[in-house]
Design a protein around this motif. Structure first.
Motif, mmCIF file in Angstrom:
data_model
loop_
_atom_site.group_PDB
_atom_site.id
_atom_site.type_symbol
_atom_site.label_atom_id
_atom_site.label_comp_id
_atom_site.label_asym_id
_atom_site.label_seq_id
_atom_site.Cartn_x
_atom_site.Cartn_y
_atom_site.Cartn_z
ATOM 1 N N CYS A 1 6.297 1.644 -8.908
ATOM 2 C CA CYS A 1 6.887 0.613 -8.031
ATOM 3 C C CYS A 1 7.655 -0.377 -8.899
ATOM 4 C CB CYS A 1 5.768 -0.085 -7.255
ATOM 5 S SG CYS A 1 6.291 -1.593 -6.423
ATOM 6 N N CYS B 1 6.547 0.004 -3.520
ATOM 7 C CA CYS B 1 5.365 0.529 -2.822
ATOM 8 C C CYS B 1 5.137 -0.193 -1.497
ATOM 9 C CB CYS B 1 4.128 0.436 -3.716
ATOM 10 S SG CYS B 1 3.440 -1.210 -3.868
ATOM 11 N N CYS C 1 5.402 -3.814 -8.857
ATOM 12 C CA CYS C 1 4.036 -3.929 -9.394
ATOM 13 C C CYS C 1 3.645 -2.781 -10.328
ATOM 14 C CB CYS C 1 3.021 -4.016 -8.243
ATOM 15 S SG CYS C 1 2.808 -2.449 -7.381
ATOM 16 N N CYS D 1 3.826 -3.814 -1.781
ATOM 17 C CA CYS D 1 4.821 -4.826 -2.151
ATOM 18 C C CYS D 1 5.766 -5.114 -0.980
ATOM 19 C CB CYS D 1 5.592 -4.397 -3.393
ATOM 20 S SG CYS D 1 4.563 -4.500 -4.867
ATOM 21 N N HIS E 1 -4.716 -0.829 -2.006
ATOM 22 C CA HIS E 1 -3.866 -1.151 -3.156
ATOM 23 C C HIS E 1 -4.632 -1.989 -4.187
ATOM 24 C CE1 HIS E 1 -0.185 -2.230 -5.324
ATOM 25 N NE2 HIS E 1 -0.749 -3.415 -5.440
HETATM 26 ZN ZN ZN Z 1 4.254 -2.395 -5.643
#
Ligand code: ZN
Ligand code: AMP
Ligand code: FES
Ligand code: ZN
Length: 330
Positions: free
Chosen positions: A288, A305, A291, A308, A147
């Motif tokens: 998401c 996501c 984020c 997160c 990520h």
């Molecule tokens: Zn996220």
């Protein structure tokens, strides 16, 4: 033992190529292999802005050095995973390399290091996330790294994100995927994945070099690196597969390269064509809600996501030191 190129005395033999090299010609061989791989798989062209994920180990530091030697504009990215002394020491190797091999290099670009600490930025670390989720540490580690690599490449406007996976790594991953017939992973096992669905382009330019060669490269260039394995790697299947392949390579040099490049040549397209597209790599991705990264959402259909979800679960939990996690898991 004489250098294949200049006939001076050689410092290394490479059995799969039936070749020996002196120090200078070995360094040149490594750069040539990387340059050839980058061309062959359209990984980058001069002028591209490259982000190299550097762990402090031999492969990624060698890769950053080679890219700079080849004249690329390449910044480094180090993620502090909070795995006790191992992460502290790894970070120091990255910083030392940056100050002695990157910062003072004569170059048109001011290449630099980006650092992200999981604990500082997201209030968790890998051992704590493993404890909270009850899953293997590598799962939280891999998810967090992927990520943050994607995010940093996207936010920094880089053309490509590169990692230091070498021939031994890629052959071992391929072996594992074949042993378990993980067809969806096989479909994506390429040394270059183009930018797609909001994810950046990714490349592994060291796939023509073995880990023995990247280690020799660092030694000959005077690059110090983290030699320890991650303390959480024990029992990791990847190491088991590496050992199995090492035994075959010893008996027939070149087997690993033939296995990996043979797959790319003969079978990778077939797996890609027959792959079932999952929501994670298909066009059905949504941003998401926390984020903004592309995601297929959580199991309840919320647009959040996996990173997160993990960080929200682990953030604020009492930190679990590596040693304690190891005893708990025994
Ligand atoms: Zn996220
Ligand atoms: P590994 O999964 O540890 O074998 O690492 C594979 C590649 O991922 C390395 O060669 C690096 O390019 C990258 N990498 C691993 N750990 C980190 C880290 N903590 N920070 C940045 N890049 C990393
Ligand atoms: Fe998996 Fe370190 S967390 S090897
Ligand atoms: Zn030579």
């Amino acid at each position: 033992m004489k250098c294949r190129v200049c006939r001076e005395s050689a410092v290394i033999d490479i059995r799969r190529h039936n070749a020996n090299f002196c120090a200078d010609h070995f360094l040149r061989y490594c750069r040539d292999q990387v340059e050839r791989t980058m061309k062959e798989f359209s990984m980058a062209t001069p002028g591209d802005r490259v982000l190299v994920a550097v762990s402090g180990g031999k492969d990624s530091l060698a890769l950053w050095d080679i890219l700079l030697e080849l004249g690329y504009e390449a910044d480094g990215l180090y993620i502090g995973l909070g795995i006790g002394d191992y992460s502290d020491v790894s970070g120091n190797y990255v910083r030392d390399f940056t100050s002695s091999f990157v910062a003072n290099r004569e170059s048109e670009h001011a290449n630099s290091l980006i650092e992200i600490g999981l604990r500082d930025s997201y209030d968790y670390d890998v051992p704590t996330a493993a404890d909270v989720t009850g899953r293997a540490p590598c799962s939280a580690c891999g998810l967090s790294k992927r990520h943050l690599f994607d995010r940093a490449a996207h936010d920094g406007g880089y053309d490509v994100l590169m990692t230091g996976h070498n021939l031994d790594d890629e052959a071992a991953v391929l072996y594992g995927n074949v042993m378990r017939w993980q067809v969806d992973y096989l479909a994506r096992q390429r040394p270059m994945l183009p930018a797609e669905n909001g994810f950046p382009k990714k490349a592994k330019p060291l796939v023509r070099l073995s880990e023995r060669e990247t280690a020799a490269y660092c030694v000959l260039r005077g690059i110090d690196y983290q030699v320890e394995e991650c303390p959480m790697a024990a029992g990791n299947r990847h190491l088991e597969y590496k050992h199995a392949l090492a035994a075959s390579e010893e008996a027939s040099p070149g087997m690993k390269q033939a296995f990996y490049f043979g797959y790319l040549r003969e079978a990778a397209d077939l797996f890609e064509q027959s792959a079932v597209r999952t929501p994670d790599d298909g066009p059905g991705l949504v941003p998401c809600e926390s984020c903004g990264s592309p995601t297929s959402g959580d199991p309840n259909g919320q647009p959040r996501c996996a990173f997160c979800r993990l960080s929200q679960r682990a953030a604020g939990a009492d930190p679990v030191p590596v040693e304690l996690l190891k005893t708990k898991r025994r």
